[in-house]
Scaffold this motif. Structure first.
Motif, mmCIF file in Angstrom:
data_model
loop_
_atom_site.group_PDB
_atom_site.id
_atom_site.type_symbol
_atom_site.label_atom_id
_atom_site.label_comp_id
_atom_site.label_asym_id
_atom_site.label_seq_id
_atom_site.Cartn_x
_atom_site.Cartn_y
_atom_site.Cartn_z
ATOM 1 N N GLY A 358 12.321 63.679 38.398
ATOM 2 C CA GLY A 358 11.068 64.089 39.028
ATOM 3 C C GLY A 358 10.121 64.872 38.163
ATOM 4 O O GLY A 358 9.250 65.579 38.678
ATOM 5 N N GLY A 359 10.247 64.784 36.837
ATOM 6 C CA GLY A 359 9.233 65.381 35.979
ATOM 7 C C GLY A 359 7.877 64.756 36.260
ATOM 8 O O GLY A 359 7.797 63.596 36.679
ATOM 9 N N LEU A 360 6.814 65.509 36.033
ATOM 10 C CA LEU A 360 5.487 65.026 36.403
ATOM 11 C C LEU A 360 5.116 63.760 35.649
ATOM 12 O O LEU A 360 4.530 62.830 36.226
ATOM 13 C CB LEU A 360 4.437 66.117 36.152
ATOM 14 N N GLN A 361 5.455 63.689 34.362
ATOM 15 C CA GLN A 361 5.104 62.499 33.591
ATOM 16 C C GLN A 361 5.887 61.276 34.090
ATOM 17 O O GLN A 361 5.346 60.172 34.210
ATOM 18 C CB GLN A 361 5.388 62.740 32.103
ATOM 19 N N SER A 362 7.161 61.469 34.399
ATOM 20 C CA SER A 362 7.953 60.369 34.960
ATOM 21 C C SER A 362 7.415 59.947 36.322
ATOM 22 O O SER A 362 7.390 58.754 36.655
ATOM 23 C CB SER A 362 9.424 60.788 35.087
ATOM 24 N N SER A 363 6.961 60.919 37.114
ATOM 25 C CA SER A 363 6.391 60.604 38.426
ATOM 26 C C SER A 363 5.125 59.771 38.276
ATOM 27 O O SER A 363 4.917 58.784 38.994
ATOM 28 C CB SER A 363 6.086 61.902 39.188
ATOM 29 N N ASP A 364 4.269 60.163 37.331
ATOM 30 C CA ASP A 364 3.051 59.381 37.061
ATOM 31 C C ASP A 364 3.397 57.958 36.626
ATOM 32 O O ASP A 364 2.775 56.983 37.065
ATOM 33 C CB ASP A 364 2.224 60.056 35.960
ATOM 34 N N GLU A 365 4.388 57.850 35.757
ATOM 35 C CA GLU A 365 4.739 56.536 35.200
ATOM 36 C C GLU A 365 5.291 55.606 36.268
ATOM 37 O O GLU A 365 4.962 54.415 36.292
ATOM 38 C CB GLU A 365 5.738 56.718 34.060
ATOM 39 N N THR A 366 6.127 56.141 37.165
ATOM 40 C CA THR A 366 6.698 55.268 38.192
ATOM 41 C C THR A 366 5.646 54.843 39.210
ATOM 42 O O THR A 366 5.657 53.704 39.686
ATOM 43 C CB THR A 366 7.904 55.939 38.889
ATOM 44 N N ILE A 367 4.702 55.733 39.524
ATOM 45 C CA ILE A 367 3.632 55.366 40.452
ATOM 46 C C ILE A 367 2.746 54.288 39.836
ATOM 47 O O ILE A 367 2.425 53.280 40.477
ATOM 48 C CB ILE A 367 2.812 56.610 40.846
ATOM 49 N N HIS A 368 2.350 54.475 38.574
ATOM 50 C CA HIS A 368 1.479 53.486 37.928
ATOM 51 C C HIS A 368 2.186 52.143 37.735
ATOM 52 O O HIS A 368 1.521 51.106 37.625
ATOM 53 C CB HIS A 368 0.993 54.010 36.575
ATOM 54 N N SER A 369 3.524 52.167 37.689
ATOM 55 C CA SER A 369 4.267 50.920 37.520
ATOM 56 C C SER A 369 4.622 50.284 38.852
ATOM 57 O O SER A 369 5.161 49.168 38.875
ATOM 58 C CB SER A 369 5.555 51.185 36.722
ATOM 59 N N GLY A 370 4.355 50.968 39.960
ATOM 60 C CA GLY A 370 4.648 50.423 41.280
ATOM 61 C C GLY A 370 6.131 50.349 41.587
ATOM 62 O O GLY A 370 6.591 49.437 42.285
ATOM 63 N N VAL A 371 6.912 51.326 41.082
ATOM 64 C CA VAL A 371 8.359 51.321 41.271
ATOM 65 C C VAL A 371 8.761 52.460 42.210
ATOM 66 O O VAL A 371 8.417 53.620 41.956
ATOM 67 C CB VAL A 371 9.090 51.480 39.913
#
Length: 514
Positions: A358-371
């Motif tokens: 749940g790091g912020l960068q990982s959260s951004d990446e998963t949202i932008h990837s639709g996962v």
């Protein structure tokens, strides 16, 4: 001849707009550094001469305007003390934060003794702008040394202490701190907890600033202003947040949101062997990573056993970022690797789920990837980020300290097999992308704005110049209370006087009648 003159004018104008920028990011954590790297890259490509103090140099020979002072040795303290202590710490959060603050001072002190940093301290260099990581305010003294404007930048949404330093309104219930895991409607007990936590964290922040002051005076001299005074004159604060993932909060003009995937890079092909493995995952695959700070090899053994037992019963391939050569009792469906290109892994069409810390960068990446996700937070803002994602309907969460196989497996299968989670994350993707400009474009524009105007004093928040009792309206309430009390007392005296007067008249009338 005319063509040569034309190109000469273009080069001259471009050079005339170029500035000398000093960027300082002391935290030895790739998840912090990756937020800043695109800014250094873009500013240097725009012709600015950029010098950075960083623990993770970009090392791109094409960036000829970028000079990097390598502070990578700071990872020794970060990994051996801070991160290990976070995983094993049993005391309360406040004690853990205080220990974290003191260990950061140790890291900064070591960095300041670096020969290249010492040479910079003793130099007569000229800079037009200093950009620092806001978590390390002692570095703001470089702006005083070079007599230039200061921008602070953070890789998270920015804690309340930073907002207070720049004069942005804060509220423990409406806008809970970034590390507090509630951002929707809170119960009474949660509101009380948030208020108490905010107060305690403010005390810890004050303690941290006092240590930062000592560190600054040790390396820069005793004649420098206090940290609070320097940071109070900050031109801008860049916060890594956006209005989709984070709760809506009023921001003064000097606070600029640069979040929403600013660190994302263009897609790159996966390594051949990895691509082949993921392409052959017939039922799809799960990606499991605890980020750059928490090492899977260091998590408690009982937690690891539960994770392995869970993965062994799943019909999916599991790609696990595991930092050791071997994983004892590794199931056949589990693939391990010390390092993985996370953004490109998340873009693979066969991915079903991201199990993330749940790091912020990982959260951004998963949202932008639709996962969709199953969150497993460990420290810092991770619990708050996972709480946001669960509330927004893009996944579920588990606690690593009380992890149980049946619960873990059930949540994994629920998120993968129920289409509502992936549908919801795709809705957020559309909202995040529907913006007039990217966070990085905002960061670059406002950076050059500060350079053009030699600061942004005209955007200074009036809250910085207002005494706390005026901001809380205590003087107004005191005057109104006095006026109310005076009026009430006057009315009481008047009623009492009239009552006695009337009673006296009635008594005199009765005497005459007798």
């Amino acid at each position: 001849m005319i063509l040569h003159v034309f190109f000469g004018v273009i080069v001259f104008v471009h050079a005339g707009n170029a500035a000398r920028i000093l960027g300082i990011v002391p935290t030895p954590s790739y998840s912090h550094q990756v937020v800043f790297q695109p800014l250094w890259r873009e500013l240097s490509l725009r012709g600015h001469q950029v010098t950075t103090l960083t623990t993770d140099p970009i090392k791109d020979p094409a960036l000829t305007n970028l000079t990097e002072i390598d502070l990578h040795s700071s990872y020794d303290v970060w990994n051996k003390k801070i991160m290990v202590n976070i995983l094993s710490y049993k005391e309360n959060a406040l004690v853990a934060i205080i220990n974290f603050i003191t260990q950061l001072i140790e890291i900064e002190d070591e960095q300041m003794r670096n020969p290249n940093v010492q040479a910079l301290l003793k130099s007569d260099e000229k800079y037009d702008l200093v950009i620092i990581e806001g978590f390390m305010p002692a570095m703001s003294a470089f702006a005083v040394k070079f007599q230039c404007p200061l921008i602070a930048m953070v890789s998270t949404a920015g804690h309340s202490g930073l907002h207070n330093l720049i004069g942005n309104p804060t509220h423990p219930v409406l806008y809970p701190d970034v590390i507090y895991p509630y951002d929707e409607e809170m119960s009474l007990s949660q509101r009380i907890s948030s208020v108490v936590s905010t107060f305690l964290f403010s005390l810890a922040s004050s303690y941290g600033n006092s240590l930062q002051d000592q560190l600054m005076k040790k390396h820069f001299g005793s004649n420098y202003p206090s940290i609070d005074e320097i940071m109070g004159n900050t031109s801008m604060l860049f916060v890594n947040s956006d209005n989709i993932f984070h709760k809506i909060q009023p921001l003064v003009p000097s606070v600029v949101q640069i979040g929403g995937g600013s660190h994302l890079r263009p897609p790159k092909p996966l390594p051949h062997d990895l691509k082949e493995q993921l392409d052959n995952a017939n039922n799809g695959f799960i990606y499991f990573s605890l980020g750059s700070n928490v090492k899977s090899k260091n998590i408690p053994m009982e937690t690891r056993i539960t994770i392995l037992e869970t993965f062994s019963e799943l019909p999916y391939t599991v790609l696990w970022k595991f930092e050791a050569e071997n994983l004892p009792n590794q199931p056949d469906n589990v693939i391990i690797s010390k390092w993985l290109p996370q953004q490109d892994v998340l873009r693979h069409p066969n991915i079903k789920l991201f199990i993330t810390q749940g790091g912020l960068q990982s959260s951004d990446e998963t949202i932008h990837s639709g996962v969709p996700i199953v969150g497993m937070p460990f420290f810092g803002d991770q619990a708050a980020n996972i709480k946001k994602m669960v509330t927004k309907g893009v996944g579920l969460s588990v606690e690593y300290t009380t992890l149980e196989k049946d619960d873990f497996k059930g949540k994994i299968l629920e998120v993968i097999q129920n289409p509502k989670y992936r549908n919801r994350v795709n809705e957020l993707v559309a909202l995040v992308r529907d913006q007039p400009m990217t966070g990085m474009e905002r960061a670059v524009w406002w950076t050059e704005y500060v350079i053009r105007n030699k600061g942004a004093a005209h955007l200074r928040s009036p809250l910085l110049d207002m005494p706390w009792y005026q901001y809380l309206l205590l003087d107004v309430f005191a005057v109104l209370l006095f006026c109310f009390a005076f009026t009430a007392y006057t009315f009481y005296i008047l009623v009492r006087f009239l009552s006695r007067f009337i009673r006296r008249l009635l008594n005199n009338r009765d005497k005459k009648l007798k």
